[in-house]
Design a protein around this motif. Structure first.
Motif, PDB file in Angstrom:
ATOM      1  N   SER A 270      45.670  68.051  -5.461  1.00 44.40           N
ATOM      2  CA  SER A 270      45.954  66.696  -5.979  1.00 44.40           C
ATOM      3  C   SER A 270      44.966  66.303  -7.057  1.00 44.40           C
ATOM      4  N   SER A 272      44.009  67.113 -11.202  1.00 46.08           N
ATOM      5  CA  SER A 272      44.122  67.900 -12.438  1.00 46.08           C
ATOM      6  C   SER A 272      42.752  68.409 -12.853  1.00 46.08           C
ATOM      7  N   THR A 309      51.356  60.393 -13.185  1.00 47.88           N
ATOM      8  CA  THR A 309      50.712  59.163 -12.708  1.00 47.88           C
ATOM      9  C   THR A 309      51.396  57.951 -13.340  1.00 47.88           C
ATOM     10  N   GLY A 349      41.069  62.713 -13.336  1.00 46.22           N
ATOM     11  CA  GLY A 349      41.936  63.698 -12.673  1.00 46.22           C
ATOM     12  C   GLY A 349      41.490  64.036 -11.272  1.00 46.22           C
ATOM     13  N   VAL A 353      43.420  58.319  -7.808  1.00 44.08           N
ATOM     14  CA  VAL A 353      42.901  57.353  -8.781  1.00 44.08           C
ATOM     15  C   VAL A 353      44.023  56.573  -9.463  1.00 44.08           C
ATOM     16  N   GLY A 354      45.195  57.199  -9.545  1.00 42.47           N
ATOM     17  CA  GLY A 354      46.339  56.531 -10.157  1.00 42.47           C
ATOM     18  C   GLY A 354      46.631  55.201  -9.485  1.00 42.47           C
ATOM     19  N   ASP A 383      51.042  61.783  -4.776  1.00 45.38           N
ATOM     20  CA  ASP A 383      49.897  62.194  -5.590  1.00 45.38           C
ATOM     21  C   ASP A 383      49.954  63.703  -5.837  1.00 45.38           C
ATOM     22  N   ARG A 386      52.836  64.299  -8.319  1.00 53.06           N
ATOM     23  CA  ARG A 386      52.631  63.864  -9.707  1.00 53.06           C
ATOM     24  C   ARG A 386      51.543  64.690 -10.392  1.00 53.06           C
ATOM     25  N   THR A 387      50.601  65.227  -9.581  1.00 53.66           N
ATOM     26  CA  THR A 387      49.561  66.063 -10.190  1.00 53.66           C
ATOM     27  C   THR A 387      50.183  67.331 -10.787  1.00 53.66           C
ATOM     28  N   ASN A 390      51.424  66.306 -14.047  1.00 52.33           N
ATOM     29  CA  ASN A 390      50.281  66.107 -14.961  1.00 52.33           C
ATOM     30  C   ASN A 390      49.806  67.426 -15.563  1.00 52.33           C
TER      31      ASN A 390
HETATM   32  N1  ASP Z   1      45.705  62.968  -8.728  1.00 47.26           N
HETATM   33  C1  ASP Z   1      46.078  62.750 -10.083  1.00 47.26           C
HETATM   34  C2  ASP Z   1      45.502  63.862 -10.941  1.00 47.26           C
HETATM   35  O1  ASP Z   1      44.445  64.355 -10.685  1.00 47.26           O
HETATM   36  C3  ASP Z   1      45.630  61.423 -10.610  1.00 47.26           C
HETATM   37  C4  ASP Z   1      46.364  60.329  -9.865  1.00 47.26           C
HETATM   38  O2  ASP Z   1      47.519  60.071 -10.190  1.00 47.26           O
HETATM   39  O3  ASP Z   1      45.818  59.751  -8.944  1.00 47.26           O
HETATM   40  O4  ASP Z   1      46.120  64.279 -11.879  1.00 47.26           O
END
Ligand code: ASP
Length: 429
Positions: A270, A272, A309, A349, A353-354, A383, A386-387, A390
């Motif tokens: 989770s 990036s 995110t 990343g 945090v998103g 999360d 979506r990572t 990303n």
């Molecule tokens: N976990 C995501 C990332 O590291 C960031 C987030 O959306 O919280 O890409």
């Protein structure tokens, strides 16, 4: 282990970890049982944490050294400014597109209609940075502090300036730049070594995650959950495939196949940021993006490009507005597109945090930040998903930029054997 066996092993480990974790959760749903205490919190959690720590260990040295090399190579190139503009432009455009898609689909699905706010648990929002702070924070006042804190944007700025200065410093600069290139090889070797144990690390992470993950929250939020997943899939399979087909001229399916280990890392960590070493290695050795481009575009992307995110934030804003019965209006939607794009730049990343920078978006359109409590229960799984988007977004943009600069090596991309370098041989190549 050779490259395709390793990819298979990582994907298998991910699946096996998911199965074992889910079985443990089913057998022992409440925390504190024997399996949970000794195996999950003991063995697997320790294994997973050691794996993540080793990945993170590589991030600062890798980004710093590789970017100094990249910038000192590019500084001799007239196109440096243009490459920078193209990269940032593409990152921001794909992110804005992702949010528009998220807002559109969320308005069709209406995930927040009929939500009972009485059941909402309370949520204390952590303070999210203001837009001004996001911009000022890009510039480092102390490079050592930036590295110690893992502030990647600041490390990037410092490394680029240092790389440019090296190119302008004549013979001494040249020598330093050559030794940086040697350091780069050594650190890449560390990445390859770590990838050999990745199946064990990924397995441990997945068991721990799924043994602890409850699915009950998903039942109440199924519409929101599926809506985010749907837009993530659309962006992944439509936007990226179109970019890869039209602007890179490659088969998207082959691209995704080459990216499998990166996706597995993104999903299980989770983060990036933690996935960055693997993204860099894969993009260079398996996709065919030349180091001069990847060393700049990938670290920057892992820090500022978060399409997945932004998608979650777009859907979440519509969901929360509907749940609180607030009309956002056209100006509100434009504001969401603008702030969520900026929030994606300011999102580090790392896991979760998103959700913190979502507070920034909600505040800008006058929605209650407490609304985040509504969706927090299903955020862990989202999360992870979506990572994946990303990190694939970073690799896609890197390929587009490389192709436009004529440094996309199609022979590497088409060679199924590419990148199968045994760790001992990699340094000599
Ligand atoms: N976990 C995501 C990332 O590291 C960031 C987030 O959306 O919280 O890409």
């Amino acid at each position: 282990m050779d490259r395709s066996k390793l990819t298979r092993a990582i994907v298998l480990a991910m699946f096996a970890g998911f199965c074992l974790g889910s079985i443990i959760h089913w057998a022992e749903p409440a925390p504190g049982g024997i399996i949970e205490t000794f195996f999950v919190a003991g063995l697997f959690d320790v294994g997973g944490q050691v794996f993540i720590a080793s990945l993170k260990l590589l991030v600062v040295p890798l980004v710093f050294v590789s970017l100094v090399c990249g910038a000192s190579n590019l500084a001799g190139n007239q196109n440096m400014g243009l490459i920078g503009l193209k990269t940032v432009g593409l990152y921001l455009t794909t992110t804005a597109l992702a949010i528009v898609m998220a807002l559109g689909v969320a308005n069709l699905v209406n995930p927040g209609l009929g939500i009972n706010l009485a059941e909402t648990s309370s949520f204390t929002a952590k303070e999210s940075p203001s837009l001004v702070q996001v911009i000022v924070n890009i510039f480092p006042s102390n490079p050592i502090k930036a590295m110690a804190e893992g502030n990647m944007l600041q490390v990037i700025v410092f490394a680029i300036l240092l790389g440019i200065a090296m190119t302008r410093s004549g013979r001494h600069g040249q020598q330093l730049s050559e030794s940086m290139a040697r350091w780069n090889e050594v650190i890449m070797q560390l990445v390859l070594m770590l990838m050999q144990v990745a199946p064990i690390g990924v397995f441990c992470l997945m068991v721990t995650l799924f043994a602890k993950l409850g699915y009950s929250a998903i039942n109440d939020l199924i519409a929101y959950f599926l809506c985010v997943l749907l837009v993530l899939l659309l962006h992944f399979f439509v936007t990226y495939s179109v970019l890869l087909r039209l602007l890179v001229g490659v088969n998207p399916l082959t691209f995704y196949k080459r990216m499998l280990p990166v996706m597995a890392f993104g999903f299980s960590t989770s983060s990036s940021g933690a996935t960055l070493p693997v993204t860099l290695e894969t993009v260079e050795n398996r996709i065919g993006v030349k180091k001069s481009i990847s060393s700049f575009v990938i670290p920057l992307g892992a820090t500022i490009n978060m399409d997945g995110t932004a998608i979650m934030q777009g859907v979440a804003t519509v969901f929360i507005a509907q749940a609180f019965n607030v009309e956002i209006g056209l100006t509100g939607y434009l504001m969401v597109i603008l702030t969520a794009t900026m929030a994606s730049v300011g999102t580090a990343g790392v896991p979760g945090v998103g959700l913190i920078t979502l507070a920034l978006v909600l505040t800008q359109v006058g929605l209650p930040v407490e609304g985040i409590a509504l969706i927090i229960g299903v955020d862990r799984l989202l999360d992870m998903s979506r990572t994946v988007v990303n990190v694939v977004g970073d690799a896609t943009v890197a390929s587009v930029v490389a192709r436009s600069e004529g440094v996309f090596d199609e022979t590497i991309f088409l060679d199924a054997e590419a990148g199968r370098v045994a760790p001992a041989e990699a340094g000599k190549a």
